[in-house]
Each structure stands twice: as C-alpha cells, then as structure tokens.
Design a protein around this motif. Structure first.
Motif, PDB file in Angstrom:
ATOM      1  N   GLN A   1       0.857  -1.187   0.000  1.00 19.05           N
ATOM      2  CA  GLN A   1       0.000   0.000   0.000  1.00 19.05           C
ATOM      3  C   GLN A   1       0.889   1.232   0.000  1.00 19.05           C
ATOM      4  O   GLN A   1       1.794   1.360   0.824  1.00 19.05           O
ATOM      5  CB  GLN A   1      -0.916   0.014   1.228  1.00 19.05           C
ATOM      6  CG  GLN A   1      -1.905   1.171   1.236  1.00 19.05           C
ATOM      7  CD  GLN A   1      -2.854   1.086   2.414  1.00 19.05           C
ATOM      8  OE1 GLN A   1      -2.698   0.223   3.281  1.00 19.05           O
ATOM      9  NE2 GLN A   1      -3.833   1.964   2.450  1.00 19.05           N
ATOM     10  N   GLN A   2       0.617   2.160  -0.945  1.00 15.17           N
ATOM     11  CA  GLN A   2       1.469   3.320  -1.102  1.00 15.17           C
ATOM     12  C   GLN A   2       0.633   4.599  -1.151  1.00 15.17           C
ATOM     13  O   GLN A   2      -0.543   4.578  -1.514  1.00 15.17           O
ATOM     14  CB  GLN A   2       2.289   3.218  -2.393  1.00 15.17           C
ATOM     15  CG  GLN A   2       3.120   1.950  -2.496  1.00 15.17           C
ATOM     16  CD  GLN A   2       3.837   1.871  -3.811  1.00 15.17           C
ATOM     17  OE1 GLN A   2       4.834   2.533  -4.027  1.00 15.17           O
ATOM     18  NE2 GLN A   2       3.314   1.046  -4.705  1.00 15.17           N
ATOM     19  N   ARG A   3       1.293   5.680  -0.820  1.00  9.59           N
ATOM     20  CA  ARG A   3       0.674   6.997  -0.947  1.00  9.59           C
ATOM     21  C   ARG A   3       1.682   7.916  -1.611  1.00  9.59           C
ATOM     22  O   ARG A   3       2.819   8.038  -1.173  1.00  9.59           O
ATOM     23  CB  ARG A   3       0.282   7.553   0.424  1.00  9.59           C
ATOM     24  CG  ARG A   3      -0.269   8.986   0.367  1.00  9.59           C
ATOM     25  CD  ARG A   3      -0.690   9.460   1.741  1.00  9.59           C
ATOM     26  NE  ARG A   3      -1.833   8.691   2.219  1.00  9.59           N
ATOM     27  CZ  ARG A   3      -2.384   8.853   3.433  1.00  9.59           C
ATOM     28  NH1 ARG A   3      -1.854   9.743   4.272  1.00  9.59           N
ATOM     29  NH2 ARG A   3      -3.421   8.136   3.791  1.00  9.59           N
ATOM     30  N   GLU A   4       1.241   8.572  -2.695  1.00 11.24           N
ATOM     31  CA  GLU A   4       2.114   9.470  -3.426  1.00 11.24           C
ATOM     32  C   GLU A   4       1.917  10.907  -2.959  1.00 11.24           C
ATOM     33  O   GLU A   4       0.789  11.389  -2.852  1.00 11.24           O
ATOM     34  CB  GLU A   4       1.830   9.378  -4.933  1.00 11.24           C
ATOM     35  CG  GLU A   4       2.244   8.076  -5.565  1.00 11.24           C
ATOM     36  CD  GLU A   4       3.734   7.848  -5.486  1.00 11.24           C
ATOM     37  OE1 GLU A   4       4.487   8.842  -5.367  1.00 11.24           O
ATOM     38  OE2 GLU A   4       4.154   6.678  -5.511  1.00 11.24           O
ATOM     39  N   ARG A   5       3.014  11.560  -2.688  1.00 12.15           N
ATOM     40  CA  ARG A   5       2.984  12.977  -2.352  1.00 12.15           C
ATOM     41  C   ARG A   5       3.903  13.712  -3.318  1.00 12.15           C
ATOM     42  O   ARG A   5       5.053  13.338  -3.510  1.00 12.15           O
ATOM     43  CB  ARG A   5       3.444  13.212  -0.910  1.00 12.15           C
ATOM     44  CG  ARG A   5       2.531  12.578   0.127  1.00 12.15           C
ATOM     45  CD  ARG A   5       2.966  12.943   1.537  1.00 12.15           C
ATOM     46  NE  ARG A   5       2.127  12.297   2.539  1.00 12.15           N
ATOM     47  CZ  ARG A   5       0.965  12.777   2.956  1.00 12.15           C
ATOM     48  NH1 ARG A   5       0.495  13.918   2.449  1.00 12.15           N
ATOM     49  NH2 ARG A   5       0.264  12.132   3.872  1.00 12.15           N
TER      50      ARG A   5
ATOM     51  N   ASP B   1       4.309  10.880 -10.957  1.00 13.64           N
ATOM     52  CA  ASP B   1       4.793  11.022  -9.582  1.00 13.64           C
ATOM     53  C   ASP B   1       6.263  11.416  -9.576  1.00 13.64           C
ATOM     54  O   ASP B   1       6.943  11.392 -10.613  1.00 13.64           O
ATOM     55  CB  ASP B   1       4.578   9.722  -8.811  1.00 13.64           C
ATOM     56  CG  ASP B   1       5.566   8.642  -9.218  1.00 13.64           C
ATOM     57  OD1 ASP B   1       6.181   8.049  -8.338  1.00 13.64           O
ATOM     58  OD2 ASP B   1       5.722   8.402 -10.438  1.00 13.64           O
TER      59      ASP B   1
ATOM     60  N   THR C   1       9.391   1.514  -0.567  1.00 14.01           N
ATOM     61  CA  THR C   1       8.319   1.017   0.278  1.00 14.01           C
ATOM     62  C   THR C   1       8.533  -0.460   0.577  1.00 14.01           C
ATOM     63  O   THR C   1       8.831  -1.239  -0.326  1.00 14.01           O
ATOM     64  CB  THR C   1       6.956   1.207  -0.401  1.00 14.01           C
ATOM     65  OG1 THR C   1       6.800   2.574  -0.769  1.00 14.01           O
ATOM     66  CG2 THR C   1       5.820   0.808   0.540  1.00 14.01           C
TER      67      THR C   1
END
Length: 329
Positions: free
Chosen positions: A113-117, A151, A213
């Motif tokens: 599970q990843q979150r891009e900022r 990204d 990650t």
C-alpha cells in the motif's frame, strides 16, 4: 640410533593398537552421532515438535517468516511436479540438463500500500475539432480538458484525454522490486525456516537502487527436505591424533595432534605438533599431505600422511615425516 628388535616390536604393537583403537572409537562415536541425528530427524519429520520448534515453523508476518514444513525428498519432488505448468518447460529442461535436485519450494503473498505525495500534473483545454464544410453547426458542448500526472519517482504516469469522459484513462506503472530470501537451519537439527522480504526500489543514478516502500507479508509457505547426512562434507575440518616417524632419529616414534584443514576427496593437507618427549629434535611442527582409505565406500577413520617435521632444535632443521593418524572429531 636404531631400536632393538624387542623395542621395534613393542613400538609396532603400540602403533597398530593405537590405530585400531582410534578407528573403533571414530566409528563408534560417529555411528552414535548418526543414530542420534536420524532419530531427531524422524521426530521432526513426523511433526512432533517442541514449543520453540513450532514457533520457528509458524507463519510470522511481522518478521516476514514463512510457514515452514519438513518433508521427505519424495514428497517434495511430488509437490514440485504438481506445481509445474507449461510456463516452466524451459526451466525444467535447464534443471534436468544440469542434474539439479529440488531442495525447497517457496510461495509468498505480499501486500503493498502506497501513498504518493508530490509529482507533476498538467491540465489544459483541448481546442474543439474544426467543423467540416457544409456540416450543421454542433450544439455548444462542455469544453474538453485533458489531464496528466507523473509522480516524483517517475513510476506512475496517468493520462486522461477528457476528464468528463469515463473509461478513456490510461494508467502506466513502472516499478522495480527487490526480493530477499534468507534460509536458516537449526544448528542441531533438521528444521529450517525462511524469511522473505519484498521492497519497492528505484534507481539512484549510480547503478544502485534506493528503497521506497516495504511490502507486508500476507502469507507464505516454505516446504523443504533436509535429511541428515551420513558423512561430513568434504571441506569439513578433521582433528586427529597422530603418530609420526622420521626414521633414523634418536626416537623412532613421535606422538601429537593435527588438524586436516583442506580436503579434496580422499586426499588433503594437515598440520600439527608432535613430540617424542625426549629431545628438541624430536619435538616440533608437522606439515603433511593426507590420504584417507575406505572400504566399500566407508571411511576407516585412519589417515595416512607424508610430509616434513620441523624440529624445535638440533642440527637438522627439516626432517622427512611419515604419519599414521586417526580421526578424533
């Protein structure tokens, strides 16, 4: 100085007796150790494990440790054959050509599970298509807006030609993963376990990869065959009690200990110390080549050797040396 006949006979009897006793002790304790290891293997193979062993064989997703199971080689081969598909044909051909045996099978499921900022996004209005000559004027419609997002690592690229239209989106993922597997074995048993880790990485521009990650282990199975071996590996060091002789010296026989540090099949190299307990010339270091005889494929525990003796004192600094050794461990 040469020994008298009675002294020579006594020395010969001592040498032969020591060799026979050493060979018996070697086989007695080696066979006893083999029987102990085989009994331990049978207990573990039948699933009669201690609490500590059960914990070692259980799934631990927090540590990334797989659910492990000890089976016989035949059972492992059957499981491998059942898993083969048409996609494995090339590898199976390679395995057979090189006579490779199956020792373990691993299966793992990970969750990532990843979150891009951050990243780069663009959106702009698309000009309407020019009307064809003579075609009726189209009713005014909502202005077409296209959208793109990339990204910061360049892994995710999203293109949407028309944000008002569903189903025309194009998502491109370019990801690299690093898989690490570590297999560990009991120091005094046949049980093994495997730790598996999956990490997403990205090139850092220097030929290496930077971790991004860490995936979470959801489920994993590790099936293996690990029966105890009757013989020690060829490269294993052996410690020996040694009887050496350089002939035509004040004392015909020296006693000592040695270690075989290199072995290639029946031959090897050993070094040690020996002494006749009478003189400096009869005491010193030994270096010799070894030969291990066997009968019907079973080693006798005796080692024949030839090399040099390096005295601690005396007129001669190097003496020829013949040895008869028996393996202690």
């Amino acid at each position: 100085m040469l020994l008298k006949p009675s002294g020579a006979i006594s020395t010969a009897l001592l040498v032969v007796g020591s060799a026979v006793g050493g060979a018996y002790a070697y086989h007695h304790y080696r066979d006893a150790d083999w029987e102990r290891r085989y009994a331990e293997y049978q207990r573990q193979l039948q699933g009669r494990l201690t609490e500590s062993e059960r914990q070692m064989q259980a799934l631990n997703t927090q540590l990334g440790v797989a659910r492990a199971r000890l089976v016989t080689q035949d059972t492992l081969d059957e499981k491998y054959q059942a898993l083969l598909t048409a996609r494995d044909a090339d590898f199976e051909k390679f395995r057979r050509e090189h006579a490779l045996a199956i020792k373990s099978i691993s299966q793992a499921v990970f969750g990532l599970q990843q979150r891009e900022r951050g990243g780069t996004e663009t959106a702009h209005e698309e000009p309407p298509a020019p009307a064809r000559p003579g075609a009726p004027m189209a009713s005014p419609a909502r202005q077409v807006i296209s959208y793109e997002f990339t990204d910061s690592e360049g892994r995710v690229h999203l293109k949407d030609p028309n944000i008002w239209l569903q189903g025309d989106e194009d998502l491109e993922l370019t990801q690299s993963f690093q898989v690490e597997g570590t297999v560990m074995q009991q120091t005094d048993g046949s049980l093994m376990t495997e730790r598996v880790q999956l990490t997403e990485v990205t090139p850092d521009g220097t030929g290496k990869y930077r971790p991004l990650t860490q995936a979470r282990l959801v489920d994993a199975n590790f099936t293996y065959a690990n029966a105890p071996r009757d013989e020690a590996p060829l490269s294993q060091r052996s410690y020996m009690a040694t009887i050496g002789s350089s002939f035509r010296t004040s004392s015909l026989v020296r006693f000592g200990g040695s270690a075989r540090v290199l072995r290639l099949g029946p031959v090897g190299f050993a070094g040690g110390l020996s002494s006749d307990f009478k003189s400096l010339e009869g005491s010193g270091a030994d270096a010799f080549l070894t030969y291990t005889p066997s009968i019907a494929g079973r080693e006798l525990g005796l080692v024949l050797g030839g090399g040099v003796h390096l005295p601690l004192g005396g007129a001669r600094r190097v003496l020829p040396n013949l040895t008869l050794s028996f393996v202690v461990y």
